[in-house]
Design a protein around this motif. Structure first.
Motif, PDB file in Angstrom:
ATOM      1  N   PHE A 174     -94.219 100.800  13.663  1.00 61.03           N
ATOM      2  CA  PHE A 174     -93.618  99.891  12.508  1.00 61.03           C
ATOM      3  C   PHE A 174     -92.485 100.429  12.121  1.00 61.03           C
ATOM      4  CE2 PHE A 174     -93.154  99.113   8.271  1.00 61.03           C
ATOM      5  CZ  PHE A 174     -93.099  97.725   7.974  1.00 61.03           C
ATOM      6  N   THR A 178     -89.023  98.295  12.545  1.00 63.79           N
ATOM      7  CA  THR A 178     -88.848  97.256  11.224  1.00 63.79           C
ATOM      8  C   THR A 178     -87.325  97.385  10.799  1.00 63.79           C
ATOM      9  OG1 THR A 178     -89.324  96.453   9.316  1.00 63.79           O
ATOM     10  CG2 THR A 178     -89.633  98.851   9.446  1.00 63.79           C
ATOM     11  N   CYS A 301     -98.677  95.276  11.550  1.00 64.80           N
ATOM     12  CA  CYS A 301     -97.786  96.146  12.138  1.00 64.80           C
ATOM     13  C   CYS A 301     -97.303  95.356  13.348  1.00 64.80           C
ATOM     14  CB  CYS A 301     -98.155  97.448  12.493  1.00 64.80           C
ATOM     15  SG  CYS A 301     -98.826  98.448  11.015  1.00 64.80           S
ATOM     16  N   GLU A 304     -94.706  92.503  12.601  1.00 69.89           N
ATOM     17  CA  GLU A 304     -93.353  92.953  12.309  1.00 69.89           C
ATOM     18  C   GLU A 304     -92.687  93.509  13.650  1.00 69.89           C
ATOM     19  OE1 GLU A 304     -90.103  94.235   9.829  1.00 69.89           O
ATOM     20  OE2 GLU A 304     -92.032  92.747   9.653  1.00 69.89           O
ATOM     21  N   THR A 308     -89.284  91.256  14.482  1.00 69.38           N
ATOM     22  CA  THR A 308     -88.097  91.865  14.891  1.00 69.38           C
ATOM     23  C   THR A 308     -87.462  91.508  16.132  1.00 69.38           C
ATOM     24  OG1 THR A 308     -88.914  94.007  13.552  1.00 69.38           O
ATOM     25  CG2 THR A 308     -86.842  94.045  14.932  1.00 69.38           C
TER      26      THR A 308
END
Length: 346
Positions: A174, A178, A301, A304, A308
């Motif tokens: 993560f 991120t 997680c 994310e 992305t």
């Protein structure tokens, strides 16, 4: 394939087509994105307008790491083919830059449908739906009963506790991927570390890692033809799967963006599902609320990472809503905090 046909991103039609012709003697194929999975990219390979095969490869821009290791995933499915676990029939695991710049798994197309919508659930006769729900639990129990060494998967064991390893791993992934500041991810991580179940409460086996209705392929009568998406599979605490499965039915869809049937749709209550799992495995499911919270945090997680890749244009032609995906990350983490203090199973 003809010039007029569009090739999805992530495939070189000439190279893959030549490989298919050499291996299977079929020269005219077409490709389409399969709407199952948001991480590894999955395509159908059609012959004469009908799905014949499925090809699965890592995401565009993939830089390595076991979460998208399709060769590992293919090996797991191939190993489980001789067990009672329903899996797709793996034909080839290919690692040849002359065919594709990344490894891929080539398998027979499995007929049926996943459960992504109420309309798909409605395809199953109403009188079969409770049996279908319990069939999902039976399938989970079958995964957890697999003799790891007899299946040839003993080398997947890793030192230490699966939850502990994954807490460390997913927090690291993560933080590496991120591009936003989401403090609640760290907050939930710290609570999960503090409340980790004792070693004596752990039951070890194959943990699928992403066991939910849209990662299964159903026949029209509601039986399960295959479990798919084995990319997160590990050897360790099997209650991580049970917690994840029931968390899908306890969490508002606005957080998961995953539709699941409810009791109004003929689905059993969570307590019934857990009791059926205990009956099928001969174990007592402990700390289910903890594992459900862990599952939601891990999903946050993972989402994310998906978010992305979406905003960076690395998800090929898959048409998902990036804004909704991004908003669900914090919601999942906060739902995990709520789940930690819930009473899913006494």
């Amino acid at each position: 394939m003809t010039e007029a046909q569009t090739v999805p991103a992530g495939l070189d039609a000439e190279k893959v087509g030549r490989w298919i012709d050499q291996k299977f003697g079929v020269s005219e194929v077409s490709y389409s994105v399969l709407s199952v999975g948001r991480s590894n990219l999955t395509y159908t390979v059609d012959v004469g307008g009908e799905p014949r095969w499925v090809l699965r490869r890592p995401p565009l821009g993939h830089q390595g790491g076991s979460a998208h290791n399709v060769a590992r995933e293919g090996r797991i499915m191939a190993a489980l083919g001789s067990t009672q676990v329903p899996v797709p029939n793996v034909l080839e695991i290919v690692d040849d830059p002359a065919v594709m710049e990344v490894p891929f798994v080539f398998m027979d197309h499995c007929p049926g449908f996943p459960l992504n919508t109420p309309e798909e659930w409605a395809l199953i006769p109403a009188e079969n739906r409770r049996a279908t729900a319990f069939g999902m639990v039976d399938t989970l129990a079958a995964i957890h009963r697999v003799d790891i060494d007899a299946a040839g998967l003993g080398d997947l064991r890793r030192p230490g506790n699966l939850v502990e390893r994954q807490l460390r791993r997913w927090l690291g992934q993560f933080e590496n991927i991120t591009q936003r500041d989401i403090p609640v991810i760290r907050e939930v991580h710290d609570v999960l570390v503090e409340r980790m179940p004792k070693a004596d409460d752990v039951v070890t086996g194959i943990a699928h890692g992403d066991f939910k209705p849209n990662n299964m392929i159903f026949a029209p009568d509601g039986t399960i033809n295959a479990v798919v998406d084995w990319e997160l599979t590990a050897i360790g605490d099997v209650f991580t799967d049970l917690g994840y499965f029931v968390a899908m039915f306890e969490t508002p869809q606005q957080y998961t963006n995953i539709w699941v049937p409810g009791q109004d749709d003929g689905f059993p209550a969570t307590q019934e599902l857990i009791a059926h799992y205990e009956e099928q495995t001969g174990t007592r499911a402990q700390n289910v609320n903890y594992y459900a919270a862990f599952a939601l945090w891990k999903l946050a997680c993972i989402r994310e990472g998906v978010y992305t890749r979406m905003i960076n244009g690395q998800m090929g032609d898959l048409a998902f809503n990036a804004e909704e995906t991004g908003e669900g990350v914090e919601g999942l983490a906060r739902q995990a905090l709520t789940m930690l203090d819930s009473d899913l199973h006494s």
